[in-house]
Design a protein around this motif. Structure first.
Motif, PDB file in Angstrom:
ATOM      1  N   UNK A 302     102.842  50.899  30.926  1.00 30.15           N
ATOM      2  CA  UNK A 302     103.412  51.894  32.926  1.00 30.15           C
ATOM      3  C   UNK A 302     102.758  50.852  33.661  1.00 30.15           C
ATOM      4  N   UNK A 303     101.507  50.040  33.638  1.00 26.39           N
ATOM      5  CA  UNK A 303     101.006  49.170  34.222  1.00 26.39           C
ATOM      6  C   UNK A 303     100.934  48.198  34.507  1.00 26.39           C
ATOM      7  N   UNK A 304     102.770  47.867  33.591  1.00 25.80           N
ATOM      8  CA  UNK A 304     103.377  45.775  33.405  1.00 25.80           C
ATOM      9  C   UNK A 304     103.965  46.116  33.359  1.00 25.80           C
ATOM     10  N   UNK A 305     104.528  44.585  34.352  1.00 28.90           N
ATOM     11  CA  UNK A 305     106.154  44.331  34.401  1.00 28.90           C
ATOM     12  C   UNK A 305     106.371  43.036  34.019  1.00 28.90           C
ATOM     13  N   UNK A 306     107.015  42.235  33.189  1.00 28.70           N
ATOM     14  CA  UNK A 306     107.593  40.977  32.885  1.00 28.70           C
ATOM     15  C   UNK A 306     108.835  40.649  33.397  1.00 28.70           C
ATOM     16  N   UNK A 307     109.309  38.411  34.202  1.00 28.32           N
ATOM     17  CA  UNK A 307     110.012  38.743  34.446  1.00 28.32           C
ATOM     18  C   UNK A 307     110.523  37.377  33.557  1.00 28.32           C
ATOM     19  N   UNK A 308     111.242  36.365  33.893  1.00 25.98           N
ATOM     20  CA  UNK A 308     112.189  35.601  33.506  1.00 25.98           C
ATOM     21  C   UNK A 308     113.159  35.227  34.333  1.00 25.98           C
ATOM     22  N   UNK A 318     100.801  42.986  37.328  1.00 26.85           N
ATOM     23  CA  UNK A 318     100.596  44.223  37.475  1.00 26.85           C
ATOM     24  C   UNK A 318     101.172  45.234  38.552  1.00 26.85           C
ATOM     25  N   UNK A 319     101.150  46.734  37.539  1.00 25.12           N
ATOM     26  CA  UNK A 319     101.550  47.761  38.647  1.00 25.12           C
ATOM     27  C   UNK A 319     100.905  48.445  39.460  1.00 25.12           C
ATOM     28  N   UNK A 320     100.857  48.305  40.810  1.00 25.60           N
ATOM     29  CA  UNK A 320      99.609  48.707  41.672  1.00 25.60           C
ATOM     30  C   UNK A 320      99.529  50.409  41.680  1.00 25.60           C
ATOM     31  N   UNK A 321      98.571  50.917  41.029  1.00 27.68           N
ATOM     32  CA  UNK A 321      99.760  52.263  41.587  1.00 27.68           C
ATOM     33  C   UNK A 321      98.204  53.220  42.148  1.00 27.68           C
ATOM     34  N   UNK A 322      98.854  54.374  43.064  1.00 28.57           N
ATOM     35  CA  UNK A 322      98.393  54.447  44.669  1.00 28.57           C
ATOM     36  C   UNK A 322      97.473  55.646  44.509  1.00 28.57           C
TER      37      UNK A 322
END
Length: 322
Positions: A302-308, A318-322
């Motif tokens: 719920x807090x992070x995403x990954x890229x290639x 990091x997903x910055x939640x409001x």
């Protein structure tokens, strides 16, 4: 003119993406030609130079496996797809595709396509079905274990993107004929037709069967209800054109994550189509142009995403939640 200044400041502030990843790993020393990330966000498969395919457990320093697609033959791997259950991986160049076992690290089979070039591939859980989109407008559904083969002839022009449901029963395909189709791999019958004003460049199926995503070469990037075929939301952006390279839905169905050919990763709210996050992947040091194509994106939690990306880096954001 004060309101114009305020508006411009707001637009500028919202358009600056995060550009510092939480972590970064090099998965292809000289850059990558194709990549995919598993639905779990734990496995990445990357095609690099010299016909080499590397399989990574994300976060580890060395690859789990290294494969060669056609032996010593110099081929360019253009497409990679990992099954939703992480069990199998399909890789393809223009003329052939291979199916690999994640558990054993061995090839399950290798098949050559003579009639037309391969444009995109997808594989169902346990490798029970493989989808192959081709330049002649035909889509082949193939079952490696039984040898069953079906040709879907609904498209009138080049197929650009394909995806398959985890159980292998449904295919989503889009092409230059301005149409995306959801169809049955058991009967070949069309279930839903998704029309666009220009060529469809990307399609994606929600692994839990709730949504479909289709995007064209202009401004229609639509989330659909997969059960009814009704529109849910159109992605909201001001640009006259946005091209997407990958798209995945979050496990809870609230968010859509997309990649682009110009370094950008975007996070969208499914119900409204509003953009709520943006990141810029890293180019390679010393590159003649500071850019990178995002090949694959995934939710890790719920807090992070990954890229290639084409720079050869896997990057955690990091997903910055409001």
């Amino acid at each position: 003119m004060l309101w114009i200044s305020v508006l411009l400041s707001w637009v500028c502030a919202c358009s600056v993406p995060q550009s510092e990843p939480l972590q970064q790993w090099e998965h292809a020393e000289a850059g990558a030609y194709a990549a995919d990330i598993s639905s779990s966000g734990q496995i990445a498969v990357v095609a690099g130079m010299n016909n080499t395919i590397s399989v990574w457990q994300v976060g580890e320093a060395e690859p789990v496996y290294q494969w060669s697609h056609q032996g010593d033959t110099a081929t360019l791997i253009g497409n990679i797809h990992i099954a939703a259950d992480d069990s199998t991986i399909v890789t393809a160049d223009r003329d052939a595709f291979a199916l690999w076992s994640m558990a054993q690290g061995d090839p399950i089979g290798f098949w050559r396509i003579d009639e037309s070039s391969i444009r995109d591939v997808a594989v169902a859980n346990q490798g029970q079905g493989v989808l192959v989109g081709r330049g002649n407008g035909k889509v082949m559904y193939f079952e490696p274990e039984t040898g069953r083969r079906m040709e879907f002839l609904g498209h009138q022009s080049k197929v650009n993107s394909v995806d398959i449901s985890p159980n292998g029963k449904y295919a989503l395909t889009g092409g230059n004929d301005y149409v995306a189709y959801l169809w049955s791999t058991e009967t070949g019958q069309i279930i839903h037709t998704f029309n666009h004003p220009s060529r469809v460049t990307l399609v994606a199926v929600d692994d839990k069967g709730r949504y479909a995503f289709t995007a064209d070469s202009q401004q229609k990037s639509q989330i659909w209800n997969l059960q009814t075929g009704a529109p849910v939301a159109n992605l909201q952006y001001i640009a006259r054109q946005k091209i997407f390279t990958d798209a995945v839905f979050s496990d809870d169905g609230q968010y859509l994550l997309t990649g682009s050919p110009a370094r950008r990763i975007y996070l969208w709210e499914v119900k409204t189509g509003e953009q709520i996050g943006e990141w810029a992947v890293s180019p390679r040091d010393g590159a003649s142009m500071p850019s990178a194509l995002v090949y694959a994106v995934a939710f890790v939690n719920n807090n992070t995403v990954l890229s290639e990306s084409s720079s050869g880096f896997a990057e955690l954001w990091e997903i910055e939640h409001e």
